[in-house]
Write a protein that holds these residues in place. Structure first.
Motif, mmCIF file in Angstrom:
data_model
loop_
_atom_site.group_PDB
_atom_site.id
_atom_site.type_symbol
_atom_site.label_atom_id
_atom_site.label_comp_id
_atom_site.label_asym_id
_atom_site.label_seq_id
_atom_site.Cartn_x
_atom_site.Cartn_y
_atom_site.Cartn_z
ATOM 1 N N HIS A 26 39.391 106.347 16.809
ATOM 2 C CA HIS A 26 39.806 106.109 18.189
ATOM 3 C C HIS A 26 38.986 106.935 19.158
ATOM 4 N N ALA A 27 38.950 106.475 20.405
ATOM 5 C CA ALA A 27 38.419 107.270 21.510
ATOM 6 C C ALA A 27 39.581 108.124 22.005
ATOM 7 N N ASN A 28 39.409 109.429 22.001
ATOM 8 C CA ASN A 28 40.568 110.285 22.274
ATOM 9 C C ASN A 28 40.188 111.526 23.053
ATOM 10 N N GLY A 29 41.179 112.069 23.761
ATOM 11 C CA GLY A 29 40.967 113.226 24.606
ATOM 12 C C GLY A 29 40.854 114.528 23.850
ATOM 13 N N LYS A 30 41.310 114.585 22.584
ATOM 14 C CA LYS A 30 41.161 115.814 21.798
ATOM 15 C C LYS A 30 39.689 116.078 21.496
ATOM 16 N N ASP A 31 39.017 115.061 20.995
ATOM 17 C CA ASP A 31 37.591 115.188 20.688
ATOM 18 C C ASP A 31 36.710 114.879 21.895
ATOM 19 N N MET A 32 37.301 114.262 22.929
ATOM 20 C CA MET A 32 36.549 113.759 24.080
ATOM 21 C C MET A 32 35.403 112.859 23.622
ATOM 22 N N ALA A 33 35.699 112.055 22.593
ATOM 23 C CA ALA A 33 34.693 111.188 21.988
ATOM 24 C C ALA A 33 35.387 110.192 21.072
ATOM 25 N N VAL A 34 34.631 109.232 20.603
ATOM 26 C CA VAL A 34 35.091 108.344 19.541
ATOM 27 C C VAL A 34 34.939 109.095 18.223
ATOM 28 N N ALA A 35 36.032 109.212 17.477
ATOM 29 C CA ALA A 35 36.012 110.023 16.262
ATOM 30 C C ALA A 35 37.075 109.542 15.290
ATOM 31 N N TYR A 36 36.878 109.875 14.016
ATOM 32 C CA TYR A 36 37.921 109.685 13.008
ATOM 33 C C TYR A 36 38.915 110.848 13.115
ATOM 34 N N GLU A 37 40.151 110.574 12.721
ATOM 35 C CA GLU A 37 41.162 111.626 12.655
ATOM 36 C C GLU A 37 42.153 111.268 11.548
ATOM 37 N N PRO A 38 42.584 112.238 10.739
ATOM 38 C CA PRO A 38 43.618 111.949 9.744
ATOM 39 C C PRO A 38 44.860 111.363 10.417
ATOM 40 N N LEU A 39 45.403 110.294 9.853
ATOM 41 C CA LEU A 39 46.506 109.570 10.484
ATOM 42 C C LEU A 39 47.728 110.450 10.701
ATOM 43 N N GLU A 40 48.175 111.147 9.672
ATOM 44 C CA GLU A 40 49.383 111.961 9.816
ATOM 45 C C GLU A 40 49.159 113.100 10.808
ATOM 46 N N GLN A 41 47.954 113.654 10.813
ATOM 47 C CA GLN A 41 47.642 114.702 11.780
ATOM 48 C C GLN A 41 47.728 114.155 13.203
ATOM 49 N N ALA A 42 47.209 112.949 13.408
ATOM 50 C CA ALA A 42 47.253 112.349 14.739
ATOM 51 C C ALA A 42 48.687 112.074 15.162
ATOM 52 N N ILE A 43 49.502 111.567 14.247
ATOM 53 C CA ILE A 43 50.901 111.285 14.576
ATOM 54 C C ILE A 43 51.612 112.566 15.002
ATOM 55 N N ASP A 44 51.424 113.647 14.228
ATOM 56 C CA ASP A 44 52.068 114.920 14.562
ATOM 57 C C ASP A 44 51.522 115.497 15.863
ATOM 58 N N ARG A 45 50.204 115.427 16.050
ATOM 59 C CA ARG A 45 49.593 116.005 17.246
ATOM 60 C C ARG A 45 50.052 115.288 18.507
ATOM 61 N N ILE A 46 50.071 113.975 18.448
ATOM 62 C CA ILE A 46 50.449 113.201 19.634
ATOM 63 C C ILE A 46 51.922 113.431 19.967
ATOM 64 N N ALA A 47 52.758 113.517 18.944
ATOM 65 C CA ALA A 47 54.172 113.808 19.185
ATOM 66 C C ALA A 47 54.337 115.202 19.784
ATOM 67 N N ALA A 48 53.572 116.168 19.284
ATOM 68 C CA ALA A 48 53.674 117.538 19.783
ATOM 69 C C ALA A 48 53.222 117.647 21.237
ATOM 70 N N GLN A 49 52.347 116.763 21.646
ATOM 71 C CA GLN A 49 51.884 116.736 23.043
ATOM 72 C C GLN A 49 52.919 116.129 23.984
ATOM 73 N N GLY A 50 54.014 115.631 23.417
ATOM 74 C CA GLY A 50 55.057 115.024 24.228
ATOM 75 C C GLY A 50 54.853 113.551 24.513
ATOM 76 N N GLU A 51 53.941 112.915 23.749
ATOM 77 C CA GLU A 51 53.638 111.506 23.999
ATOM 78 C C GLU A 51 54.347 110.570 23.041
ATOM 79 N N GLY A 52 55.224 111.128 22.213
ATOM 80 C CA GLY A 52 56.121 110.303 21.416
ATOM 81 C C GLY A 52 55.514 109.762 20.130
#
Length: 249
Positions: free
Chosen positions: A211-237
């Motif tokens: 995905h293109a994402n604000g964490k990497d400020m780029a198009v990048a791969y990210e582990p799925l479970e890590q992304a789910i936890d990170r996005i939830a922790a940011q308050g984005e559900g």
């Protein structure tokens, strides 16, 4: 003015004249003119029905495209020679009308483009994730749609359109319109789309998203479970939708 086409490599599609960018349109994209006002034009893009304002000078006569750029980006050269001056850098997904082919170069109104960087209009790619991976490392840009800057929904749209699947420009409409909605708990497979509030990602495999994402400020791969936890922790559900596009036969 009636039908027009973009004559610059990338043009911001604005919410109002001199307003914020909502999306972008690329070289050769066709559109309907809805309104003209003091050097600005309100348009409706053919590819997805998106409406917005662009400078009138960014548009030219509508020419039937014959090819589209299938490389991450390319150059239009002054002559059919890779050592000649380059006139323009052109992004993936741009459309051009080829007049003739000389050796390894296609002649267009913008210059000579390497033929291996083009596909004929009507030709499609077959792997959504492989298309999105062409953008790896591309900087994140809110509303971006090009190799020089792209956001999450722009990346997904680029991949789906390249594979012959109609796709809106924003993640909200994408979450309601693209492919089949799958029940919660369905194991994700390559090419699935996962949606959060205001975000979308392609499933690369069972354990990763692309995905293109604000964490990497780029198009990048990210582990799925890590992304789910990170996005939830940011308050984005949590994940709000899981959809599976179907590649046309």
């Amino acid at each position: 003015m009636s039908g027009r086409a973009v004559i610059r490599p990338v043009v911001d599609l604005l919410r109002r004249p001199d307003g914020p960018r909502d999306r972008q349109v690329l070289l050769g994209e066709r559109m309907e003119v809805l309104e003209v006002l003091d050097g600005w034009v309100r348009i409706c893009a053919d590819k997805d029905g998106y409406e917005g304002w662009v400078p009138a000078a960014a548009l030219g006569e509508d020419t039937e495209p014959t090819h589209w750029v299938s490389a991450p980006s390319t150059h239009a050269y002054a002559q059919a020679d890779l050592k000649s001056p380059d006139r323009m850098a052109i992004s993936f997904g741009s459309r051009v009308a080829v007049r003739a082919v000389t050796g390894r170069f296609a002649e267009t109104a913008h210059g000579h483009i390497p033929v291996q960087h083009l596909m004929s209009v009507g030709e499609r790619m077959a792997d959504l994730v492989a298309v999105a991976a062409l953008f790896l490392g591309t900087p994140y840009l809110w509303g971006g749609d090009s190799r020089w800057g792209i956001d999450c929904s722009g990346l997904v749209q680029a991949a789906l359109l390249a594979c012959g699947i109609d796709c809106p420009g924003d993640s909200g409409p994408q979450s309601r319109a693209v492919g089949a909605l799958l029940p919660a708990g369905t194991p994700p497979v390559r090419g699935d789309l996962l949606f959060w509030m205001g975000h979308v990602a392609l499933v690369a495999d069972a354990g990763r998203i692309l995905h293109a994402n604000g964490k990497d400020m780029a198009v990048a791969y990210e582990p799925l479970e890590q992304a789910i936890d990170r996005i939830a922790a940011q308050g984005e559900g949590p994940v709000t939708a899981h959809r599976r596009p179907a590649i046309p036969a």
